[in-house]
Write an enzyme that holds these catalytic residues in place. Structure first.
Site, mmCIF file in Angstrom:
data_model
loop_
_atom_site.group_PDB
_atom_site.id
_atom_site.type_symbol
_atom_site.label_atom_id
_atom_site.label_comp_id
_atom_site.label_asym_id
_atom_site.label_seq_id
_atom_site.Cartn_x
_atom_site.Cartn_y
_atom_site.Cartn_z
ATOM 1 N N HIS A 172 21.504 45.496 6.262
ATOM 2 C CA HIS A 172 21.682 46.845 6.085
ATOM 3 C C HIS A 172 21.911 47.582 7.008
ATOM 4 O O HIS A 172 22.865 49.043 7.094
ATOM 5 C CB HIS A 172 20.862 46.959 5.260
ATOM 6 C CG HIS A 172 20.959 47.948 3.924
ATOM 7 N ND1 HIS A 172 20.818 49.099 4.011
ATOM 8 C CD2 HIS A 172 19.927 47.777 2.819
ATOM 9 C CE1 HIS A 172 20.998 50.031 2.866
ATOM 10 N NE2 HIS A 172 20.456 49.342 2.279
ATOM 11 N N SER A 173 21.865 47.653 8.990
ATOM 12 C CA SER A 173 21.771 48.285 9.302
ATOM 13 C C SER A 173 23.742 48.449 9.579
ATOM 14 O O SER A 173 24.406 49.607 10.004
ATOM 15 C CB SER A 173 21.141 47.737 10.633
ATOM 16 O OG SER A 173 22.645 46.706 11.121
#
Length: 510
Positions: A172-173
């Site tokens: 998700h980063s």
């Protein structure tokens, strides 16, 4: 990849193959750090904190067996050219250097995983269950932090509704869900025209009050002031409720509530296809939006499921327990607070052209309540959903939560920001989202996509509900902790049955 040793990872199915030469190439490139560097945004740092290590998965049903060489060539020509998909995060080093992205050489073979199935007969007898179990095993497998944080898993056997399945997993980063889905779609082309990008309907994001004012023209200063006061009042109430949730306000404990540490548990991802035309029929009959309908259907499905779960409890007199009348059940909805890069702009970015496209996690939270009640008229769920969603559209809650989170990180550090986000999600029951997909059939590197089912895992909730449209279909994607919700397919049944009952309850025109 033939003849290489299996990459060992904690999965019930052996996956991956990596050569020593290709691994050394990536490690050498990372060590050199001769490429460009970019700082990690506060949101990107958040997704690397303990208890918030989230990944996005996109399950794609394909219309023909996978040609791995074609997929690899396609990835090399597009996806790996994106800066985030060709960088590794450097989070903490001596000397106090800021966390940053470091460009590296990408060896695509290291990111394509072809499982070595232990039981071929089981894959032939129950392929859907094998895919489901495999994806569940991915949710407990760490990603290799020495290479760019994404991988593509190819399950090259037929299931009940596809000739093969590909699972794209992205940390998700690398970006927010909406941007990552746009990037994935920028890698596709229309099945009817292999040279054309998919068509994605435009979705208006202006506040409700702003739309009313614009629609009325120069309506007077009084109307403008009234619209502003409504927006300010709704935002103030939402800010107070968000603050209370981050401090002490918790949802009612229900059979959907996850225990402490639920973010570390494996998750099961299941999905069901329903008709987008049925949803549009309800939308037209109730003069609302598709999102309003989905909020109402979710309320109805959760009410139906919880009623059954509570009814399984019997008191000493043999009487079944009833659904409580005052359940507080809320979801956290992540909102992209800036315009999402379009698929055309992202396609140009991957082709190496400078298009001014910004990338990253620019997301705020909205706390969205769901009405848990057994209405006699199924359309009441839509009326209530329209009321709740309509009010949230006329609020700046998402912008406030993003800015306040940014301020907290700047003043107190990333750990304080992570603790705030963790507390908000822990005090609510589920995550909820929906996304618009292509209106026509598309192909992923010359492989027609039959269905698309994205979701996310790694956050402190036992339930995530996502709706994904594609052509004339709507995918309901449910991600659960098996220990909390052991009957995920029954929950899908309740969503589908709720939509059916609501559709049948549409008033007939005289």
């Amino acid at each position: 990849m033939d003849g290489a040793t299996p990459r060992k990872r904690p999965l019930p199915i052996w996956i991956g193959r990596r050569s020593a030469a290709s691994g050394a190439a990536e490690e050498e490139a990372v060590a050199g750090r001769a490429r460009d560097e970019e700082p990690l945004s506060p949101a990107a740092q958040l997704f690397h904190q303990p208890g918030f290590d989230c990944c996005i998965v996109a399950i794609m049903g394909l219309g023909k067996p996978v040609d791995v060489d074609v997929i690899r060539s396609g990835l090399e020509a597009t996806l790996v050219r994106h800066p985030r998909f060709s960088s590794v995060p450097v989070l903490g080093e001596s000397g106090g250097a800021e966390p940053r992205w470091v460009r590296t050489k990408v060896v695509v073979e290291n990111h394509i995983v072809i499982p070595d199935l232990e039981d071929q007969r089981r894959a032939a007898a129950s392929p859907d269950q094998v895919v489901e179990d495999y994806v569940a095993s991915l949710t407990s497998a760490d990603m290799d932090r020495s290479r760019p944080l994404w991988d593509l898993h190819v399950l090259n056997f037929p299931t009940s509704d596809a000739a093969a399945v590909a699972v794209l997993r992205v940390h998700h980063s690398l970006g927010d869900g909406t941007s990552l889905m746009s990037l994935l779609l920028a890698c596709t082309r229309k099945a009817s025209d292999p040279h054309s990008l998919p068509t994605i309907p435009h979705q208006s994001r202006r506040p409700l009050a702003s739309r009313k004012l614009h629609a009325g023209g120069a309506f007077t200063l009084l109307l403008w002031l009234w619209a502003f006061l409504i927006l300010a009042w709704n935002t103030l109430l939402d800010v107070l409720r968000f603050t209370a949730t981050s401090a002490f306000s918790k949802d009612t404990p229900t059979p959907l509530t996850g225990p402490k540490g639920v973010e570390y548990h494996p998750k099961r991802i299941v999905h069901r296809t329903v008709s987008l035309d049925d949803i549009r029929d309800v939308k037209n009959a109730m003069h609302c939006t598709v999102n309003d309908v989905l909020v109402g259907v979710t309320s109805a499905g959760l009410s139906r499921y919880l009623s059954r779960r509570y009814g399984q409890n019997v008191d000493e007199h043999g009487k079944k327990a009833q659904l409580p009348s005052s359940i507080r059940l809320r979801s956290t909805l992540l909102v992209n607070i800036r315009p999402t890069p379009g698929v055309h702009a992202l396609a140009e970015l991957m082709e190496g052209r400078q298009c001014g496209t910004k990338w990253g996690n620019y997301i705020g939270y909205i706390i969205l309540p769901f009405s848990i009640f057994k209405y006699k008229d199924p359309m009441d769920y839509i009326r209530k959903g329209k009321e709740i969603a309509g009010r949230k559209k006329n609020s700046l809650e998402a912008i406030f939560t993003y800015k306040s989170g940014e301020l907290i990180v700047k003043c107190f550090g990333i750990k304080a920001g992570a603790a705030l986000c963790h507390r908000v999600l822990s005090n609510t029951t589920l995550s909820f989202s929906n996304m618009i997909g292509p209106v026509e059939e598309v192909a992923f590197y010359d492989h027609p996509i039959v269905y698309l089912a994205p979701s996310v895992y790694g956050h402190p909730q036992a339930l995530t509900v996502h709706f994904q449209s594609y052509m004339n279909m709507m995918k309901i994607v449910v991600t659960v902790d098996d220990k909390v919700i052991p009957d995920a397919h029954q929950l899908l049944d309740d969503f589908a049955e709720s939509l059916k009952l609501i559709k049948e309850a549409i008033p007939t025109k005289p």
